[in-house]
Design a protein around this motif. Structure first.
Motif, PDB file in Angstrom:
ATOM      1  N   THR A  12       0.843  -1.198   0.000  1.00 20.61           N
ATOM      2  CA  THR A  12       0.000   0.000   0.000  1.00 20.61           C
ATOM      3  C   THR A  12       0.880   1.251   0.000  1.00 20.61           C
ATOM      4  O   THR A  12       2.103   1.182   0.147  1.00 20.61           O
ATOM      5  CB  THR A  12      -0.908   0.034   1.240  1.00 20.61           C
ATOM      6  OG1 THR A  12      -0.091   0.240   2.404  1.00 20.61           O
ATOM      7  CG2 THR A  12      -1.692  -1.257   1.394  1.00 20.61           C
ATOM      8  N   GLU A  25      -7.338   0.344   0.246  1.00 20.48           N
ATOM      9  CA  GLU A  25      -6.756  -0.032  -1.045  1.00 20.48           C
ATOM     10  C   GLU A  25      -7.062  -1.495  -1.337  1.00 20.48           C
ATOM     11  O   GLU A  25      -7.016  -2.344  -0.453  1.00 20.48           O
ATOM     12  CB  GLU A  25      -5.250   0.219  -1.048  1.00 20.48           C
ATOM     13  CG  GLU A  25      -4.895   1.682  -0.909  1.00 20.48           C
ATOM     14  CD  GLU A  25      -3.394   1.911  -1.015  1.00 20.48           C
ATOM     15  OE1 GLU A  25      -2.756   1.285  -1.901  1.00 20.48           O
ATOM     16  OE2 GLU A  25      -2.848   2.688  -0.213  1.00 20.48           O
ATOM     17  N   ASN A  81      -4.033   1.746  -9.150  1.00 20.47           N
ATOM     18  CA  ASN A  81      -4.083   1.402  -7.732  1.00 20.47           C
ATOM     19  C   ASN A  81      -3.983   2.622  -6.833  1.00 20.47           C
ATOM     20  O   ASN A  81      -3.689   2.503  -5.646  1.00 20.47           O
ATOM     21  CB  ASN A  81      -2.928   0.449  -7.401  1.00 20.47           C
ATOM     22  CG  ASN A  81      -3.435  -0.869  -6.924  1.00 20.47           C
ATOM     23  OD1 ASN A  81      -4.616  -1.006  -6.620  1.00 20.47           O
ATOM     24  ND2 ASN A  81      -2.568  -1.858  -6.856  1.00 20.47           N
TER      25      ASN A  81
END
Length: 503
Positions: free
Chosen positions: A301, A314, A497
């Motif tokens: 992350t 996430e 992402n």
């Protein structure tokens, strides 16, 4: 007259004797059959069933061994060991040295065998259990113990540090090896052999490290790095469901059913953490999370600075190969200059998940998953995750396998171009000591998809000549090509992402 009566009485007595003998043998045979039937029934009873029947009169000497003893095999192995050891040393050098290079942690520039001798003490087989005898296949579990006297010295080179010879002493191995024989109609009657270490009981490889003519403190964390490398190789390559598949006798056969295949996809959302332990003298920790199912396929992350109650929210997608035995690992780190510090680790077994069901889990963070190593009993906080497991159909499984091949080819190309060093460096993106292999993958790996394959590339001429490794085809590649191929790794776009970087 007396003679006739004597003959008559003799005949009568003889016939009666023969009839009596026949009756006695028939009765004895009937009893034996009845006793055999009773013994067969008793033989099908378990220890608990017999205890219920016998009560306090249950004799202690009755035992039901799970594994059959094979003293004859140990005697044979002991006599053959000098020859087996010589052959094994050559195979280990050719197959394990490339693995050490592929899996070496950041901060170590070279990791090779300086000396390798398996010693004079042969392994001992405590017992063998035939697990199943299904059509065309025999599955056998071998309880193996080895407390030998090998002489193993690793040549370790680190940045700005000369080569340090590290000796592995007091090596002990305790494990159960699963061997699957794929049968064939042609001689040698076995077309392939599958070998793996069972996850339960946990394989134990015990040893101590000693620097020869130097000190382990020359490279900070060197002992932990070597330990992590050994554990990663075992967990990511040899522990079930991972396996070695070796064709035997050159018989052409379809081994697809023996190979390791993607079973499903785990969608994992790292939501937040609470009450993290502060590792900073001034200010607060800068936490980030690393998640993985297999050690080499990690996601990371973004880092949230100066916060002990961070919220990431996430999402990542990880491939599952064996839901019954695998688990997802969640590690929380504190980003720091030099070596990042682990704030805690948690584990969620996948067997507890139901397909196509959303689940939110709050996991307590531990100092280590190995409770024997835990000395710090203080609370380390919690991490909250959301998980969703999807089981692949045949089409999705094939897509995952094709994606794996694409990633392997891309990684091979990058290694040949010198962009990537070892696998761990590829995951880390740095040569500094940054803790447990965390960081980002080079941007050249590509962008893209949430599905990932799970294979390993060629890892050594010894096993490559044998056939298949890790459920993937190995061919007789050149040494450079073998060194260039490596494990596939999850690849997600950094932009897709929200800044999260796959490891």
């Amino acid at each position: 007259m007396g003679l006739l009566s004597g003959i008559f009485m003799g005949v009568i007595f003889g016939v009666s004797l023969m009839a009596g003998w026949q009756h006695m043998m028939r009765r004895r045979s009937t009893k034996r059959i009845a006793k055999a039937a009773d013994m067969k029934i008793l033989g099908s009873l378990s220890r608990d069933d017999l205890k219920k029947l016998c009560g306090d009169n249950f004799p202690e000497w009755i035992s039901f061994p799970v594994y059959e003893q094979v003293k004859w095999l140990n005697k044979l192995l002991s006599k053959m060991w000098p020859f087996v050891a010589d052959a094994a040393e050559l195979v280990i050098r050719e197959s394990v040295e490339p693995l050490l290079e592929e899996y070496r942690p950041p901060g170590i520039t070279s990791l090779k065998f300086s000396k390798l001798s398996l010693g004079s003490v042969a392994p001992k087989i405590e017992g063998i259990r035939v697990q199943s005898l299904k059509q065309g296949q025999i599955t056998m579990d071998i309880d193996l113990r080895w407390g030998g006297d090998p002489s193993i010295i690793l040549a370790v080179e680190a940045a700005l540090v000369a080569s340090i010879p590290i000796q592995l002493k007091d090596l002990q191995v305790f494990t159960v090896v699963r061997v699957i024989f794929q049968l064939a109609e042609e001689i040698p009657c076995i077309s392939a052999v599958v070998v793996a270490l069972l996850a339960e009981p946990e394989p134990k490889i015990l040893y101590t490290l000693k620097a020869v003519g130097g000190s382990l403190t020359a490279v900070p964390g060197l002992s932990d790095m070597i330990d992590d490398t050994v554990n990663t190789i075992v967990n990511d390559m040899l522990k079930w469901p991972h396996r070695i598949v070796v064709p035997i006798g050159g018989i052409p056969v379809d081994l697809s059913e023996l190979e390791l295949k993607p079973q499903g996809k785990l969608t994992l959302t790292v939501v937040k953490a609470n009450s993290l332990k502060n590792m900073e003298m001034i200010g607060k920790s800068d936490p980030y999370v690393v998640v993985h199912i297999r050690p080499l396929f990690k996601f990371k992350t973004k880092t949230i600075e100066n916060n002990l109650n961070p919220v990431w929210d996430e999402k990542f997608e990880l491939i599952v190969e064996d839901k019954e035995t695998q688990a997802v690992i969640i590690e929380v780190f504190d980003k720091d200059i030099g070596q990042d510090k682990q704030l805690g680790i948690a584990k969620l077994p996948l067997i507890d998940l139901q397909a196509e069901a959303n689940k939110e889990v709050v996991l307590p963070l531990l100092a280590s998953l190995n409770t024997l190593k835990v000395k710090d009993k203080k609370d380390r906080g919690t991490v909250t995750i959301k998980v969703h497991y999807h089981e692949f159909n045949k089409e999705e499984q094939l897509i995952a396998l094709e994606e794996e091949k694409r990633i392997l080819e891309e990684r091979k190309r990058l290694k040949e171009e010198g962009v990537l060093g070892s696998t761990m460096e590829a995951l880390d993106g740095a040569a500094s000591l940054v803790g447990s292999g965390v960081g980002m993958v080079g941007t050249g790996i590509g962008t893209g998809v949430g599905m990932v394959g799970t294979g390993l590339g060629a890892v050594g001429s010894g096993l490559s000549k044998a056939g298949r490794f890790m459920g993937r085809t190995l061919t007789g590649q050149s040494s450079h090509a073998r060194k260039s191929s490596s494990s596939s790794t999850p690849v997600n776009s950094v932009q897709e992402n929200d800044g999260a970087k796959p490891l």
